[in-house]
Design a protein around this motif. Structure first.
Motif, PDB file in Angstrom:
ATOM      1  N   LYS B  13       0.823  -1.199   0.000  1.00  0.00           N
ATOM      2  CA  LYS B  13       0.000   0.000   0.000  1.00  0.00           C
ATOM      3  C   LYS B  13       0.864   1.259   0.000  1.00  0.00           C
ATOM      4  O   LYS B  13       0.359   2.359  -0.098  1.00  0.00           O
ATOM      5  N   THR B  14       2.155   1.080   0.148  1.00  0.00           N
ATOM      6  CA  THR B  14       3.028   2.249   0.179  1.00  0.00           C
ATOM      7  C   THR B  14       4.183   2.079  -0.811  1.00  0.00           C
ATOM      8  O   THR B  14       4.019   2.299  -2.002  1.00  0.00           O
ATOM      9  N   THR B  15       5.355   1.632  -0.352  1.00  0.00           N
ATOM     10  CA  THR B  15       6.509   1.612  -1.245  1.00  0.00           C
ATOM     11  C   THR B  15       6.420   0.572  -2.359  1.00  0.00           C
ATOM     12  O   THR B  15       7.147   0.653  -3.338  1.00  0.00           O
ATOM     13  N   ALA B  16       5.528  -0.410  -2.211  1.00  0.00           N
ATOM     14  CA  ALA B  16       5.388  -1.408  -3.280  1.00  0.00           C
ATOM     15  C   ALA B  16       4.026  -1.295  -3.954  1.00  0.00           C
ATOM     16  O   ALA B  16       3.486  -2.270  -4.452  1.00  0.00           O
ATOM     17  N   LYS B  17       3.483  -0.079  -3.982  1.00  0.00           N
ATOM     18  CA  LYS B  17       2.157   0.125  -4.578  1.00  0.00           C
ATOM     19  C   LYS B  17       2.146  -0.284  -6.048  1.00  0.00           C
ATOM     20  O   LYS B  17       1.139  -0.736  -6.576  1.00  0.00           O
ATOM     21  N   ASN B  18       3.305  -0.147  -6.702  1.00  0.00           N
ATOM     22  CA  ASN B  18       3.371  -0.511  -8.108  1.00  0.00           C
ATOM     23  C   ASN B  18       3.141  -2.011  -8.316  1.00  0.00           C
ATOM     24  O   ASN B  18       2.605  -2.433  -9.335  1.00  0.00           O
ATOM     25  N   PHE B  19       3.535  -2.805  -7.326  1.00  0.00           N
ATOM     26  CA  PHE B  19       3.295  -4.247  -7.390  1.00  0.00           C
ATOM     27  C   PHE B  19       1.781  -4.493  -7.441  1.00  0.00           C
ATOM     28  O   PHE B  19       1.266  -5.260  -8.244  1.00  0.00           O
ATOM     29  N   GLU B  20       1.063  -3.769  -6.581  1.00  0.00           N
ATOM     30  CA  GLU B  20      -0.369  -3.972  -6.493  1.00  0.00           C
ATOM     31  C   GLU B  20      -1.099  -3.499  -7.747  1.00  0.00           C
ATOM     32  O   GLU B  20      -1.900  -4.232  -8.327  1.00  0.00           O
ATOM     33  N   THR B  21      -0.816  -2.262  -8.177  1.00  0.00           N
ATOM     34  CA  THR B  21      -1.577  -1.739  -9.317  1.00  0.00           C
ATOM     35  C   THR B  21      -1.313  -2.558 -10.578  1.00  0.00           C
ATOM     36  O   THR B  21      -2.255  -2.869 -11.318  1.00  0.00           O
ATOM     37  N   SER B  22      -0.044  -2.934 -10.795  1.00  0.00           N
ATOM     38  CA  SER B  22       0.228  -3.715 -12.004  1.00  0.00           C
ATOM     39  C   SER B  22      -0.449  -5.089 -11.918  1.00  0.00           C
ATOM     40  O   SER B  22      -0.920  -5.618 -12.920  1.00  0.00           O
ATOM     41  N   ALA B  23      -0.548  -5.631 -10.713  1.00  0.00           N
ATOM     42  CA  ALA B  23      -1.180  -6.943 -10.555  1.00  0.00           C
ATOM     43  C   ALA B  23      -2.676  -6.882 -10.791  1.00  0.00           C
ATOM     44  O   ALA B  23      -3.252  -7.717 -11.500  1.00  0.00           O
ATOM     45  N   ILE B  24      -3.330  -5.883 -10.168  1.00  0.00           N
ATOM     46  CA  ILE B  24      -4.789  -5.792 -10.283  1.00  0.00           C
ATOM     47  C   ILE B  24      -5.212  -5.608 -11.733  1.00  0.00           C
ATOM     48  O   ILE B  24      -6.141  -6.268 -12.220  1.00  0.00           O
ATOM     49  N   GLU B  25      -4.512  -4.727 -12.448  1.00  0.00           N
ATOM     50  CA  GLU B  25      -4.881  -4.475 -13.843  1.00  0.00           C
ATOM     51  C   GLU B  25      -4.557  -5.667 -14.737  1.00  0.00           C
ATOM     52  O   GLU B  25      -5.320  -6.006 -15.641  1.00  0.00           O
ATOM     53  N   SER B  26      -3.415  -6.306 -14.499  1.00  0.00           N
ATOM     54  CA  SER B  26      -3.062  -7.488 -15.304  1.00  0.00           C
ATOM     55  C   SER B  26      -4.059  -8.605 -15.056  1.00  0.00           C
ATOM     56  O   SER B  26      -4.451  -9.323 -15.981  1.00  0.00           O
ATOM     57  N   ALA B  27      -4.484  -8.744 -13.801  1.00  0.00           N
ATOM     58  CA  ALA B  27      -5.448  -9.794 -13.470  1.00  0.00           C
ATOM     59  C   ALA B  27      -6.753  -9.581 -14.223  1.00  0.00           C
ATOM     60  O   ALA B  27      -7.376 -10.531 -14.701  1.00  0.00           O
ATOM     61  N   LYS B  28      -7.167  -8.308 -14.332  1.00  0.00           N
ATOM     62  CA  LYS B  28      -8.430  -8.002 -15.028  1.00  0.00           C
ATOM     63  C   LYS B  28      -8.383  -8.490 -16.468  1.00  0.00           C
ATOM     64  O   LYS B  28      -9.350  -9.034 -16.985  1.00  0.00           O
ATOM     65  N   ILE B  29      -7.220  -8.273 -17.112  1.00  0.00           N
ATOM     66  CA  ILE B  29      -7.063  -8.728 -18.499  1.00  0.00           C
ATOM     67  C   ILE B  29      -7.296 -10.239 -18.585  1.00  0.00           C
ATOM     68  O   ILE B  29      -7.789 -10.749 -19.589  1.00  0.00           O
ATOM     69  N   LEU B  30      -6.932 -10.953 -17.543  1.00  0.00           N
ATOM     70  CA  LEU B  30      -7.073 -12.411 -17.546  1.00  0.00           C
ATOM     71  C   LEU B  30      -8.411 -12.866 -17.003  1.00  0.00           C
ATOM     72  O   LEU B  30      -8.628 -14.054 -16.790  1.00  0.00           O
ATOM     73  N   GLY B  31      -9.300 -11.912 -16.733  1.00  0.00           N
ATOM     74  CA  GLY B  31     -10.620 -12.287 -16.253  1.00  0.00           C
ATOM     75  C   GLY B  31     -10.675 -12.582 -14.765  1.00  0.00           C
ATOM     76  O   GLY B  31     -11.578 -13.276 -14.284  1.00  0.00           O
ATOM     77  N   VAL B  32      -9.722 -12.042 -14.013  1.00  0.00           N
ATOM     78  CA  VAL B  32      -9.703 -12.271 -12.565  1.00  0.00           C
ATOM     79  C   VAL B  32      -9.833 -10.930 -11.851  1.00  0.00           C
ATOM     80  O   VAL B  32      -9.073 -10.004 -12.121  1.00  0.00           O
ATOM     81  N   GLU B  33     -10.832 -10.829 -10.965  1.00  0.00           N
ATOM     82  CA  GLU B  33     -10.972  -9.599 -10.196  1.00  0.00           C
ATOM     83  C   GLU B  33     -10.463  -9.850  -8.788  1.00  0.00           C
ATOM     84  O   GLU B  33     -11.001 -10.686  -8.056  1.00  0.00           O
ATOM     85  N   LEU B  34      -9.411  -9.128  -8.424  1.00  0.00           N
ATOM     86  CA  LEU B  34      -8.843  -9.285  -7.069  1.00  0.00           C
ATOM     87  C   LEU B  34      -9.604  -8.346  -6.148  1.00  0.00           C
ATOM     88  O   LEU B  34      -9.489  -7.135  -6.252  1.00  0.00           O
ATOM     89  N   ILE B  35     -10.394  -8.913  -5.246  1.00  0.00           N
ATOM     90  CA  ILE B  35     -11.199  -8.070  -4.355  1.00  0.00           C
ATOM     91  C   ILE B  35     -10.511  -7.975  -3.004  1.00  0.00           C
ATOM     92  O   ILE B  35     -10.414  -8.957  -2.274  1.00  0.00           O
ATOM     93  N   GLU B  36     -10.066  -6.761  -2.687  1.00  0.00           N
ATOM     94  CA  GLU B  36      -9.327  -6.567  -1.431  1.00  0.00           C
ATOM     95  C   GLU B  36     -10.227  -6.872  -0.235  1.00  0.00           C
ATOM     96  O   GLU B  36     -11.398  -6.507  -0.214  1.00  0.00           O
TER      97      GLU B  36
END
Lengths: 251, 300, 131
Positions: B13-36
C-alpha cells in the motif's frame, strides 16, 4: 467581612462531596469495593471517583475534569469471581459490588518533540519517531482496553499501511488516558502515535480552512480594532453585564 | 470474471504500490478480479516457529476470518481461497493456517483469545497469485500478450519463501520453473541462474546491511555473468534488497553495474500493453525505463 | 586430561520442547552448513549448533549463529534426516528473547535507515530480534 465569609462559603459548597450533609442511615444501598486491595463499604451508584473519595482518599493526581474528557482518571479493575481485566474512567463509571480497583494516573512514555512544519508527510516520519509500531501483533488488546470504544488496533494498522486519513478520523475521540499503551504487548504508545498522525494529516492532507484565512486577513486589515478598543475601556461591572447578556446559541 | 479475495499486505500500500496496481490491472485482463479484504491487518511476517506460541498467529488468522466474513456478507460466493502477491505474506498466512488447523486444541485456543471475532472454521485456503496464473494456464496468458518482451533477458528470482519449506512452497524448492514459464509466455528470453532461490538477506537488511550487500552481490553478479539484463521477482523485501540495496553493493564493488529489478506483475503489465502509469516505475529504485525503451517496450 | 563434553540435558529438553524437533536424529553430515548462505559469518556453523544442542551445551546460546540466520529454510529442505533446523534456531532465539534480552535495540537504528526501510523489513526484523 460579611462579603469574605460569603465567598468562602461558596467555595466550600462547590467543593463538597455529593454525600456531604446526608445521614448515612438514610442511604439505603451500599456496595463493597476494594481499593488497592483494601475493602470499603460505599454508597451504591456513586462514581468510582466519588466512591474513592468517600472512602477517604484524596486525588492529587489522576483526577481532572471529572467529566469524561481529560483522560486523567484511568482505572483498571476486576469484578469478583471474574478473571477478565477491565478498564474504565473513574469519573464516568458507577461502582458495582465486588470491584477490585487500581488507578493509573500516568502511563510512562517518552514524548518525542518535533517541528511539524519540518517533517515529511509520509510513513517515514512515523517510523522516525515510532519504529516500534512494526511490532504490532494485531492482538486487539488496545481496542479492548479503550474506555472510549475506539477501534484502536484498526488505527495502528491503518498507519502501518500509510492510511493516515483513517487513523486521524478514527482516533479523534481519543482522550489520551494511556490504558492502551499500558496493556500493549508490543509496548506501543498509541496516543502519542495518533497525535503525530493527526497533526500530519491536518497540516498536509486536509485542505486549509478558508474561514481561518479570511478571518486573519480581516484582523490584519483592522476590522476588529474599534471593537477591541471599546471593550478595553469598559469597567468590570460593564464587562460582567455584557457577559450576562451574551447571546447563547442552543443546538 | 472470477472474483477472488485478495490480501495486499502493508508494504503493497506504500513503497510497493506498483506491485499492487500492475497486478490488479493485469489480473483483469485475464478475467480475474482481485477483491481486497474490506478490513485487514498486517500479517505479522515472519511465521513464528515455536510450538507454544499462539499470540503471533492472531494476526494471520484474523485475516482468514475476514475471508470467511466476505463470504457471509455475500461479497464473494463460496470462495474461501485468498490470494496474495507478497511472498512473505503468502508464506506466513499459509503456515499459520496449517499450524492452527493441525491441532483442534490450538484452533479452540486461538478462537477464544480472539473472542471479539467469529470463530475461525479452518476452511480458508491461502494461495499465491502465481498459483492462480498456473491454474489459468500459461497458454491463456500468452494469448493476451500485445507486446511480447522480445529480446528482454529476464532472470527469474524466486527467493526463499515462495518455494520453501516443501509443504508450503508453490514449486520445487531446488529448481523451480513457474516464473520461467510465465516470463516465456510473456515472450521474454529467460536466463536462469543457480542462485535463483538463494536468500537475498531478508530482514538482516535492518541492522546488517553489509551482509545483505554481499548476498545481493552474489546473486546479481551471476545475473550479469549469465547475460541477464533484469530481474523479475515477487516479494517487496527481496525487491528492497535487490533493488534499493544496490547502493550498498556499489560501495563494496565500485565496478558493479546496476541491474533493474521488476515485480513479475510489472512485466505482465508491459507485455499486456497496459499504460506505463499502471506499472508505477517511479517507485522502482533503479530506473528500469531506459532498458525498456532500448527494447522498444515502453507503453506510454 | 579430562574434557567436559556433556552439558545439561535439561537444555536439550527445552530446545526440543520449543522447537518440536528431535536432534538425536542428526548424523552430522554437514548438508546444512554447506547450503547455508551465511555459514561463513557464523562462529558456530549450523551442523555444530545441532551437535552442541545434542550435548546439552548451553554455550551455543552465546553464539552469533541464530542471529545471523536468514530463516531461508535452505537447511530445512536439504537435511537428509528431515530435521527442521530453522525451528531449532528459533528455539534458541526465543530462549534468549523470552528473558527480555533483545538482539536489536530499536532506538539504535539510524534515522536515515528508519525512513528508508519498508514496513516489511521492520516487521520481520523485530519479530525475530525483539521480545
Amino acid at each position: 467581612m460579611g462579603e469574605t465569609l460569603d465567598i468562602m462559603e461558596r467555595i466550600r459548597e462547590s467543593n463538597k462531596s455529593v454525600t456531604t450533609g446526608l445521614d448515612e442511615k438514610d442511604i439505603k444501598h451500599w456496595v463493597t469495593i476494594y481499593i488497592m486491595g483494601k475493602a470499603y463499604r460505599v454508597p451504591a451508584d456513586l462514581t468510582l471517583m466519588q466512591a474513592i473519595e468517600f472512602a477517604g482518599y484524596r486525588f492529587i493526581r489522576g483526577a481532572g475534569c471529572r467529566a469524561g474528557f481529560c483522560g486523567a482518571c484511568a482505572t483498571v479493575y476486576r469484578k469478583e469471581g471474574d478473571y477478565k481485566l477491565r478498564t474504565a474512567m473513574a469519573c464516568q463509571t458507577r461502582v458495582e459490588d465486588g470491584m477490585y480497583l487500581v488507578q493509573i494516573p500516568f502511563a510512562p512514555a517518552e514524548k518525542p518533540s518535533y517541528d511539524i512544519s519540518k517533517e515529511e508527510a509520509s510513513l517515514s516520519v512515523v517510523f522516525k519517531y515510532f519504529p516500534e509500531i512494526a511490532r504490532c501483533v494485531s492482538c486487539n488488546t488496545c481496542t479492548k482496553a479503550c474506555p472510549q470504544d475506539l477501534e484502536v488496533m484498526d488505527c495502528v494498522q491503518a498507519i502501518l499501511r500509510g492510511d493516515f486519513k483513517f487513523a486521524a478520523e478514527n482516533s479523534f475521540e481519543c482522550i489520551q488516558c494511556g490504558l492502551c499503551a499500558m496493556r500493549c504487548p508490543a509496548e506501543i504508545v498509541h496516543y502519542h502515535l495518533f497525535q503525530l498522525v493527526r497533526r500530519i494529516h491536518g497540516k498536509y492532507n486536509l485542505p486549509p480552512e478558508p474561514n481561518l484565512k479570511k478571518r486573519i486577513e480581516e484582523i490584519k486589515e483592522g476590522k476588529y480594532n474599534e471593537e477591541f478598543e471599546r471593550i478595553l475601556k469598559l469597567s468590570l461591572e460593564e464587562l460582567k453585564e455584557m457577559y450576562r447578556k451574551r447571546e447563547i446559541k442552543l443546538d | 470474471m472470477i472474483k477472488i479475495p485478495y490480501y495486499p499486505g502493508c508494504t503493497l500500500k506504500t513503497t510497493a504500490k506498483n506491485f499492487e496496481t500492475s497486478a490488479i490491472e493485469s489480473a483483469k485482463i485475464l478475467g480475474v478480479e482481485l477483491i481486497e479484504l474490506p478490513k485487514w491487518n498486517c500479517c505479522g511476517t515472519v511465521f513464528s516457529m515455536t510450538t507454544d506460541d499462539l499470540m503471533h498467529h492472531l494476526a494471520p488468522i484474523r485475516n482468514l476470518i475476514r475471508v470467511q466474513e466476505m463470504n457471509e456478507k455475500g461479497i464473494v460466493k463460496n470462495e474461501y481461497r485468498v490470494v496474495t502477491l507478497c511472498t512473505m505474506c503468502f508464506n506466513t498466512l499459509k503456515r499459520s493456517n496449517l499450524f492452527v488447523k493441525q491441532d483442534p486444541e490450538r484452533l479452540k485456543k486461538i478462537n477464544s483469545l480472539m473472542d471479539e471475532e467469529k470463530d475461525y472454521q479452518g476452511n480458508v485456503k491461502v494461495l499465491h497469485f502465481l498459483e492462480i496464473l498456473k491454474e489459468l494456464g500459461f497458454e491463456q496468458i500468452r494469448k493476451k500478450v500485445k507486446k511480447p518482451l522480445q529480446n528482454l533477458k529476464v532472470v527469474p528470482y524466486y527467493g526463499c519463501l515462495m518455494v520453501r519449506p516443501e509443504d508450503v512452497g508453490i514449486d520445487k524448492p531446488e529448481n523451480p520453473t513457474i516464473l520461467k514459464e510465465l516470463f516465456e509466455a510473456l515472450g521474454a528470453e529467460v536466463v536462469d541462474i543457480p542462485f535463483k532461490t538463494r536468500c537475498c538477506g531478508s530482514y538482516q537488511t535492518v541492522n546488517r546491511k553489509e551482509l545483505v550487500a554481499e548476498l545481493v552481490f552474489d546473486i546479481l553478479n551471476q545475473v550479469r555473468m549469465e547475460g541477464g539484463e533484469c530481474v523479475g521477482l515477487s516479494c517487496p523485501l527481496c525487491a528492497f534488497n535487490l533493488d534499493n540495496r544496490q547502493d550498498e553493493v556499489k560501495k563494496l564493488h565500485p565496478e558493479f553495474s546496476m541491474v533493474p529489478v521488476f515485480y513479475f506483475t510489472q512485466l505482465m503489465a508491459v507485455a499486456f500493453g497496459l499504460n506505463e502509469k499502471i506499472c508505477g516505475f517511479e517507485l522502482n529504485h533503479i530506473n528500469p525505463k531506459p532498458l525498456l525503451e532500448k527494447k522498444g517496450l515502453l507503453n506510454v | 586430561m579430562a574434557v567436559k563434553l556433556l552439558g545439561d540435558p535439561k537444555f536439550s529438553e527445552k530446545v526440543k520442547e520449543l522447537s518440536g524437533e528431535d536432534v538425536r536424529l542428526c548424523i552430522q553430515c554437514g548438508m546444512c552448513s554447506s547450503g547455508c548462505p551465511t555459514a561463513s559469518k557464523m562462529d558456530i556453523t549450523p551442523r555444530k549448533m545441532v551437535r552442541l544442542i545434542q550435548l546439552g551445551r548451553e554455550e551455543v546460546l552465546n553464539s552469533k549463529t541464530m542471529w545471523v540466520c536468514l530463516s531461508c529454510f535452505t537447511c530445512v529442505v536439504r537435511c537428509p534426516r528431515k530435521i527442521d533446523l530453522a525451528k531449532l534456531g528459533e528455539a534458541l532465539r526465543q530462549i534468549r528473547l523470552r528473558k527480555g534480552l533483545d538482539h536489536i535495540h530499536i532506538s539504535e537504528i539510524p534515522e536515515e535507515e528508519r525512513k528508508k526501510l519498508p514496513q516489511i523489513a521492520l516487521v520481520s526484523n523485530f519479530r525475530k530480534f525483539t521480545s
